[in-house]
Design a protein around this motif. Structure first.
Motif, PDB file in Angstrom:
ATOM      1  N   PRO A 107      -3.066  25.829   9.704  1.00 38.10           N
ATOM      2  CA  PRO A 107      -3.922  26.298  10.799  1.00 38.10           C
ATOM      3  C   PRO A 107      -4.757  27.510  10.390  1.00 38.10           C
ATOM      4  CG  PRO A 107      -1.633  26.042  11.496  1.00 38.10           C
ATOM      5  CD  PRO A 107      -1.653  25.982  10.004  1.00 38.10           C
ATOM      6  N   ILE A 115       0.070  21.047   7.669  1.00 38.63           N
ATOM      7  CA  ILE A 115      -1.055  21.482   8.489  1.00 38.63           C
ATOM      8  C   ILE A 115      -1.252  22.973   8.241  1.00 38.63           C
ATOM      9  CG2 ILE A 115      -1.919  21.831  10.830  1.00 38.63           C
ATOM     10  CD1 ILE A 115      -0.342  19.376  11.681  1.00 38.63           C
ATOM     11  N   ASP A 167      -3.249  21.833  19.887  1.00 36.47           N
ATOM     12  CA  ASP A 167      -4.079  21.215  18.853  1.00 36.47           C
ATOM     13  C   ASP A 167      -3.236  20.856  17.634  1.00 36.47           C
ATOM     14  OD1 ASP A 167      -6.627  21.454  20.206  1.00 36.47           O
ATOM     15  OD2 ASP A 167      -6.571  23.591  19.750  1.00 36.47           O
ATOM     16  N   ILE A 168      -2.329  21.750  17.276  1.00 34.85           N
ATOM     17  CA  ILE A 168      -1.446  21.512  16.138  1.00 34.85           C
ATOM     18  C   ILE A 168      -0.412  20.448  16.491  1.00 34.85           C
ATOM     19  CG2 ILE A 168       0.042  22.577  14.419  1.00 34.85           C
ATOM     20  CD1 ILE A 168      -2.850  23.699  14.558  1.00 34.85           C
ATOM     21  N   SER A 189      -0.554  17.925  18.605  1.00 34.10           N
ATOM     22  CA  SER A 189      -1.060  16.549  18.662  1.00 34.10           C
ATOM     23  C   SER A 189      -1.244  15.978  17.265  1.00 34.10           C
ATOM     24  CB  SER A 189      -2.373  16.492  19.440  1.00 34.10           C
ATOM     25  OG  SER A 189      -3.381  17.270  18.814  1.00 34.10           O
ATOM     26  N   ALA A 190      -1.656  16.834  16.310  1.00 27.40           N
ATOM     27  CA  ALA A 190      -1.782  16.377  14.928  1.00 27.40           C
ATOM     28  C   ALA A 190      -0.408  16.065  14.338  1.00 27.40           C
ATOM     29  CB  ALA A 190      -2.496  17.435  14.094  1.00 27.40           C
ATOM     30  N   GLY A 225      -8.024  28.038  18.314  1.00 28.84           N
ATOM     31  CA  GLY A 225      -7.097  26.917  18.347  1.00 28.84           C
ATOM     32  C   GLY A 225      -5.942  27.194  19.283  1.00 28.84           C
ATOM     33  N   ILE A 271      -3.798  18.521   6.382  1.00 25.56           N
ATOM     34  CA  ILE A 271      -4.581  18.121   7.542  1.00 25.56           C
ATOM     35  C   ILE A 271      -5.137  19.399   8.176  1.00 25.56           C
ATOM     36  CG2 ILE A 271      -4.581  16.872   9.715  1.00 25.56           C
ATOM     37  CD1 ILE A 271      -3.980  15.139   7.244  1.00 25.56           C
ATOM     38  N   ASN A 272      -6.422  19.627   7.986  1.00 25.55           N
ATOM     39  CA  ASN A 272      -7.026  20.899   8.375  1.00 25.55           C
ATOM     40  C   ASN A 272      -7.406  20.917   9.859  1.00 25.55           C
ATOM     41  OD1 ASN A 272      -7.005  22.184   5.755  1.00 25.55           O
ATOM     42  ND2 ASN A 272      -8.566  20.699   5.163  1.00 25.55           N
ATOM     43  N   VAL A 273      -6.477  21.386  10.666  1.00 25.01           N
ATOM     44  CA  VAL A 273      -6.716  21.505  12.099  1.00 25.01           C
ATOM     45  C   VAL A 273      -7.168  22.944  12.340  1.00 25.01           C
ATOM     46  CG1 VAL A 273      -5.716  21.178  14.392  1.00 25.01           C
ATOM     47  CG2 VAL A 273      -4.849  19.846  12.459  1.00 25.01           C
ATOM     48  N   ASN A 274      -8.458  23.169  12.189  1.00 23.59           N
ATOM     49  CA  ASN A 274      -8.945  24.558  12.174  1.00 23.59           C
ATOM     50  C   ASN A 274     -10.320  24.759  12.802  1.00 23.59           C
ATOM     51  OD1 ASN A 274     -10.823  23.657  10.238  1.00 23.59           O
ATOM     52  ND2 ASN A 274      -9.486  24.213   8.537  1.00 23.59           N
TER      53      ASN A 274
END
Length: 248
Positions: free
Chosen positions: A181, A179, A219-220, A222-223, A215, A240-243
């Motif tokens: 971020p 991930i 958020d991170i 949960s991914a 963010g 996995i782009n959680v951004n």
């Protein structure tokens, strides 16, 4: 199913958010961080809520120290099934002013420390034929970052390491994903904006985020939880782009 998980860099920020999320979901969590007092305090708070955690003061660049902590985790909880490799450092320094020691320190912690963490945890997963590794890289590795060449390079190495391990261990039932971020509300992000007058304030940077909010560690987390589930067994070697839509 409840798992035995290690979270590095678990005293604050993303790592703390992930450790709290996993512990509250019922997993047994070993929390590791260089800040021994803070990580022990965080672990005690979770245990007081009725969750199962242990805390270790660990510098992931110190392989021997890290190895002892992982052995103690096995003794307390059993074989390692999940690793969230999050620990790292960040700093701003113009490239032409960067000392070799500063470059090397960044690589020692952010990349070689990641190598130590994963290599020491993987044997349990190989023996079980099941495992989940999530590394925390950075959007800086995807788009670059002025005055952070050493940081961006180290995180780019994390992404490449992730992809290589995903292919190497896929047939053993182990997934390895990363991930990266972007802007996440952490103590580290607040400190870096005050280093000098050239660093943008978080409030201004948020305007570049399509969803128009910063963010959060949750958020991170949960991914990470999804990537570590049985439902994500067909997902490996991925960024996995959680951004918030900053990089697609």
């Amino acid at each position: 199913m409840r798992r035995v998980a290690i979270v590095t860099g678990a005293a604050s920020g993303i790592g703390l958010g992930v450790a709290q999320w996993f512990a509250r979901a019922g997993h047994k969590v070993a929390m590791m961080d260089r800040n021994g007092e803070a990580v022990r305090s965080a672990s005690e708070e979770l245990n007081a809520e009725g969750h199962l955690t242990v805390a270790f003061e660990v510098d992931i660049a110190d392989r021997e120290n890290l190895g002892v902590a992982i052995e103690k985790t096995r003794a307390a909880f059993g074989p390692i099934e999940v690793l969230i490799a999050n620990a790292g450092i960040s700093e701003y320094k113009p490239f032409l002013e960067m000392e070799v020691a500063e470059w090397q320190r960044m690589l020692d912690i952010n990349l070689t420390g990641m190598f130590h963490s994963i290599q020491l945890a993987l044997p349990d997963m190989v023996a079980a034929g099941w495992g989940r590794v999530v590394t925390i890289s950075s959007m800086s590795a995807q788009v670059g970052a002025p005055n952070m060449a050493h940081y961006a390079a180290s995180k780019g190495g994390v992404t490449s390491l992730t992809k290589a391990l995903a292919r190497e261990f896929a047939e053993k039932g182990i997934t390895v994903n990363t991930i990266p971020p972007a802007i996440v509300h952490t103590g580290l992000s607040r400190r870096t904006e005050e280093v000098d007058g050239t660093n943008p304030r978080i409030e201004a940077m948020v305007q570049a985020v399509p969803v128009k909010r910063i963010g959060m560690p949750e958020d991170i987390a949960s991914a990470c939880e999804w990537l570590c589930s049985d439902g994500a067994s067909y997902v490996t070697g991925q960024e996995i782009n959680v951004n918030g839509g900053m990089y697609c």
